[in-house]
Design an enzyme around this catalytic site. Structure first.
Site, PDB file in Angstrom:
ATOM      1  N   GLY A 147       0.868  -1.178   0.000  1.00  0.00           N
ATOM      2  CA  GLY A 147       0.000   0.000   0.000  1.00  0.00           C
ATOM      3  C   GLY A 147       0.900   1.222   0.000  1.00  0.00           C
ATOM      4  N   GLY A 194      -0.145   4.484  -0.489  1.00  0.00           N
ATOM      5  CA  GLY A 194      -0.965   5.706  -0.446  1.00  0.00           C
ATOM      6  C   GLY A 194      -0.408   6.708   0.555  1.00  0.00           C
ATOM      7  N   GLN A 195      -1.319   7.342   1.297  1.00  0.00           N
ATOM      8  CA  GLN A 195      -0.910   8.412   2.215  1.00  0.00           C
ATOM      9  C   GLN A 195       0.023   7.896   3.307  1.00  0.00           C
ATOM     10  OE1 GLN A 195      -1.320  11.318   1.418  1.00  0.00           O
ATOM     11  NE2 GLN A 195      -3.414  12.032   1.238  1.00  0.00           N
ATOM     12  N   ILE A 196      -0.382   6.827   3.991  1.00  0.00           N
ATOM     13  CA  ILE A 196       0.487   6.316   5.067  1.00  0.00           C
ATOM     14  C   ILE A 196       1.722   5.662   4.455  1.00  0.00           C
ATOM     15  CG2 ILE A 196       0.640   4.848   7.123  1.00  0.00           C
ATOM     16  CD1 ILE A 196      -2.382   5.009   7.397  1.00  0.00           C
ATOM     17  N   GLY A 197       1.523   4.893   3.371  1.00  0.00           N
ATOM     18  CA  GLY A 197       2.650   4.197   2.736  1.00  0.00           C
ATOM     19  C   GLY A 197       3.769   5.149   2.336  1.00  0.00           C
ATOM     20  N   ASP A 212       2.148  -1.678  -4.670  1.00  0.00           N
ATOM     21  CA  ASP A 212       0.726  -1.313  -4.790  1.00  0.00           C
ATOM     22  C   ASP A 212       0.124  -2.042  -5.988  1.00  0.00           C
ATOM     23  OD1 ASP A 212      -1.786   0.311  -4.728  1.00  0.00           O
ATOM     24  OD2 ASP A 212      -0.624   1.610  -3.412  1.00  0.00           O
ATOM     25  N   ALA A 271      -4.079  -1.444   8.321  1.00  0.00           N
ATOM     26  CA  ALA A 271      -5.390  -1.332   7.653  1.00  0.00           C
ATOM     27  C   ALA A 271      -6.538  -1.557   8.654  1.00  0.00           C
ATOM     28  CB  ALA A 271      -5.481  -2.343   6.513  1.00  0.00           C
ATOM     29  N   ARG A 288      -1.824  10.232  20.747  1.00  0.00           N
ATOM     30  CA  ARG A 288      -2.907  11.234  20.714  1.00  0.00           C
ATOM     31  C   ARG A 288      -3.246  11.664  22.144  1.00  0.00           C
ATOM     32  NH1 ARG A 288      -6.316   8.195  15.914  1.00  0.00           N
ATOM     33  NH2 ARG A 288      -5.292   9.324  14.235  1.00  0.00           N
ATOM     34  N   HIS A 336      -8.931  -0.869  18.639  1.00  0.00           N
ATOM     35  CA  HIS A 336      -8.778   0.436  17.981  1.00  0.00           C
ATOM     36  C   HIS A 336     -10.156   0.914  17.563  1.00  0.00           C
ATOM     37  CE1 HIS A 336      -6.813   3.664  15.969  1.00  0.00           C
ATOM     38  NE2 HIS A 336      -7.214   3.291  14.764  1.00  0.00           N
TER      39      HIS A 336
HETATM   40  P1  A3D Z   1      -4.748   5.347   0.930  1.00  0.00           P
HETATM   41  O1  A3D Z   1      -4.031   6.632   0.799  1.00  0.00           O
HETATM   42  O2  A3D Z   1      -6.026   5.171   0.184  1.00  0.00           O
HETATM   43  O3  A3D Z   1      -3.728   4.178   0.541  1.00  0.00           O
HETATM   44  C1  A3D Z   1      -4.111   2.841   0.449  1.00  0.00           C
HETATM   45  C2  A3D Z   1      -3.323   2.226  -0.701  1.00  0.00           C
HETATM   46  O4  A3D Z   1      -3.579   0.819  -0.724  1.00  0.00           O
HETATM   47  C3  A3D Z   1      -3.720   2.782  -2.084  1.00  0.00           C
HETATM   48  O5  A3D Z   1      -2.573   3.311  -2.750  1.00  0.00           O
HETATM   49  C4  A3D Z   1      -4.280   1.549  -2.792  1.00  0.00           C
HETATM   50  O6  A3D Z   1      -4.044   1.550  -4.186  1.00  0.00           O
HETATM   51  C5  A3D Z   1      -3.505   0.444  -2.096  1.00  0.00           C
HETATM   52  N1  A3D Z   1      -4.063  -0.903  -2.318  1.00  0.00           N
HETATM   53  C6  A3D Z   1      -5.354  -1.259  -2.505  1.00  0.00           C
HETATM   54  N2  A3D Z   1      -5.437  -2.595  -2.732  1.00  0.00           N
HETATM   55  C7  A3D Z   1      -4.163  -3.074  -2.698  1.00  0.00           C
HETATM   56  C8  A3D Z   1      -3.602  -4.367  -2.863  1.00  0.00           C
HETATM   57  N3  A3D Z   1      -4.364  -5.433  -3.092  1.00  0.00           N
HETATM   58  N4  A3D Z   1      -2.253  -4.499  -2.755  1.00  0.00           N
HETATM   59  C9  A3D Z   1      -1.470  -3.434  -2.518  1.00  0.00           C
HETATM   60  N5  A3D Z   1      -1.957  -2.176  -2.354  1.00  0.00           N
HETATM   61  C10 A3D Z   1      -3.294  -2.002  -2.441  1.00  0.00           C
HETATM   62  O7  A3D Z   1      -5.087   5.036   2.488  1.00  0.00           O
HETATM   63  P2  A3D Z   1      -4.219   5.441   3.782  1.00  0.00           P
HETATM   64  O8  A3D Z   1      -2.783   5.157   3.512  1.00  0.00           O
HETATM   65  O9  A3D Z   1      -4.645   6.777   4.249  1.00  0.00           O
HETATM   66  O10 A3D Z   1      -4.819   4.370   4.827  1.00  0.00           O
HETATM   67  C11 A3D Z   1      -4.582   2.997   4.666  1.00  0.00           C
HETATM   68  C12 A3D Z   1      -5.335   2.168   5.691  1.00  0.00           C
HETATM   69  O11 A3D Z   1      -4.882   2.507   7.011  1.00  0.00           O
HETATM   70  C13 A3D Z   1      -6.859   2.366   5.726  1.00  0.00           C
HETATM   71  O12 A3D Z   1      -7.496   1.131   5.881  1.00  0.00           O
HETATM   72  C14 A3D Z   1      -7.079   3.225   6.961  1.00  0.00           C
HETATM   73  O13 A3D Z   1      -8.365   3.063   7.516  1.00  0.00           O
HETATM   74  C15 A3D Z   1      -6.010   2.696   7.867  1.00  0.00           C
HETATM   75  N6  A3D Z   1      -5.624   3.587   8.979  1.00  0.00           N
HETATM   76  C16 A3D Z   1      -5.377   3.001  10.178  1.00  0.00           C
HETATM   77  C17 A3D Z   1      -5.014   3.768  11.258  1.00  0.00           C
HETATM   78  C18 A3D Z   1      -4.743   3.134  12.581  1.00  0.00           C
HETATM   79  O14 A3D Z   1      -4.433   3.806  13.529  1.00  0.00           O
HETATM   80  C19 A3D Z   1      -4.844   1.696  12.736  1.00  0.00           C
HETATM   81  C20 A3D Z   1      -4.904   5.160  11.117  1.00  0.00           C
HETATM   82  C21 A3D Z   1      -5.160   5.730   9.872  1.00  0.00           C
HETATM   83  C22 A3D Z   1      -5.511   4.918   8.794  1.00  0.00           C
END
Ligand code: A3D
Length: 310
Positions: A9, A11-14, A33, A121, A153, A177
């Site tokens: 992944g 995206g934003q966190i990645g 990704d 996730a 936090r 969580h």
């Molecule tokens: P986002 O920026 O949408 O990034 C997610 C990435 O995952 C995207 O680039 C997608 O293309 C990619 N992806 C989708 N399917 C696949 C796959 N099969 N294989 C590889 N990559 C794939 O989201 P984000 O980075 O903001 O958040 C990611 C996750 O973290 C979400 O589920 C959030 O709810 C979760 N999250 C958890 C916390 C915790 O404290 C636990 C906090 C914030 C976000």
């Protein structure tokens, strides 16, 4: 030899995970990704490699959509999935993210089954449960990141209320969580002084509430997604403790086998993370009211996990 960190992944966190991994010289990074995001992850990797020259970082980054590039990873951090939008609960993500997690788990199992896996996730406690079940690793090699962020936090709001340095706050947020996570007020101190002696009850209650709703507060502000700087930094602390065998005690979702009276579920507890992964779970002596809060949090986690069809 340099360590290898796979970020599933990008995206934003990645992206933030990649940047922090390189800045902290944790190892070379693969941002993996889906094909639709190939440009995004290749772009982020190139951008970070160019930044590396500015401060002289020696770790390198690559963007990939080929699962074979995950092979040989020491640590895998999973953020593949959809984040919340305003008005959504974490549980609303269950079905869609479970489909993604199945694919992610199959890739880890095929390419790097010995890696230490940190899941981010959501819904966190259910996704880490599914990852562990599908990959079939030993329990020490799978953990969920939530407690470090939730505790951070809580500390942030305490520091704001007291006008003191965040460094001098010791605190712990346990449980799932979700909105009924358990900030342990009785165990929180500021410079060694019990927090409960420093703030009145109404202020403490407000801090607990804001901590529990900390994720939603950011979702409402961002509108298109959820928090990313804090979650990335929190998972990096866990990865660093594993890679450098720091043996830090960090609150994280670990598979319980009788601890806190729970068996067979991942749940947020203080855990020692070192070269062996989750090496130890620490059990706190809780008062009845704290036990009741933890039981409520566990009931929510159990409900979600029990609805997971693998
Ligand atoms: P986002 O920026 O949408 O990034 C997610 C990435 O995952 C995207 O680039 C997608 O293309 C990619 N992806 C989708 N399917 C696949 C796959 N099969 N294989 C590889 N990559 C794939 O989201 P984000 O980075 O903001 O958040 C990611 C996750 O973290 C979400 O589920 C959030 O709810 C979760 N999250 C958890 C916390 C915790 O404290 C636990 C906090 C914030 C976000």
């Amino acid at each position: 030899m340099k360590k290898k960190i796979a970020l599933i992944g990008g995206g934003q966190i990645g992206g933030n995970l990649a940047l922090l991994s390189v800045q902290k010289s944790l190892g070379d990074v693969v941002i993996f990704d889906i094909p639709a995001a190939e440009g995004l992850v290749k772009g982020k990797a190139l951008d970070i490699n160019q930044l590396a020259a500015v401060d002289g970082y020696d770790c390198r980054c690559m963007g990939s959509t080929n699962p074979a590039d995950l092979a040989g990873s020491d640590v895998v951090i999973v953020t593949a999935g959809v984040p919340r939008k305003p008005g959504m609960s974490r549980e609303d993500l269950l079905e869609i993210n479970l489909k993604i997690i199945r694919e992610v788990a199959a890739n880890i199992q095929a390419q790097c089954p010995e890696a230490f896996v940190i899941n981010i996730a959501n819904p966190l406690d259910a996704m880490v449960f599914a990852l562990h079940k599908i990959i079939g690793q030993k329990k020490q090699l799978v953990a969920g990141m939530a407690g470090v962020l939730d505790t951070s936090r809580f500390k942030c709001f305490v520091a704001q209320a007291l006008g003191c340095s965040i460094r001098d706050i010791d605190a712990l947020v346990l449980g799932g969580h979700g909105d009924d996570m358990v900030p342990l007020l009785r165990h929180s101190t500021v410079g060694g002084v019990p927090l409960c002696e420093l703030l009145p009850k109404d202020k403490l209650d407000a801090i607990v509430k804001r901590t529990r709703e900390g994720g939603a507060e950011l979702v409402a502000l961002y509108k298109t997604g959820s928090a990313y700087f804090g979650p990335a930094a929190s998972a990096i602390v866990m990865a660093e403790s594993y890679l450098l065998d720091r043996k830090r005690i960090l609150p994280c979702a670990a598979l319980l086998e009788g601890e806190y009276g729970i068996s067979g579920y991942f749940f947020g507890v203080p855990a020692q993370i070192g070269a062996g992964g989750v090496e130890k779970i620490l059990e706190l002596k809780l008062e009845d009211a704290e036990k009741a809060e933890l039981a409520k949090s566990f009931a929510s986690v159990k409900k979600t996990v029990d609805s997971v069809q693998l």
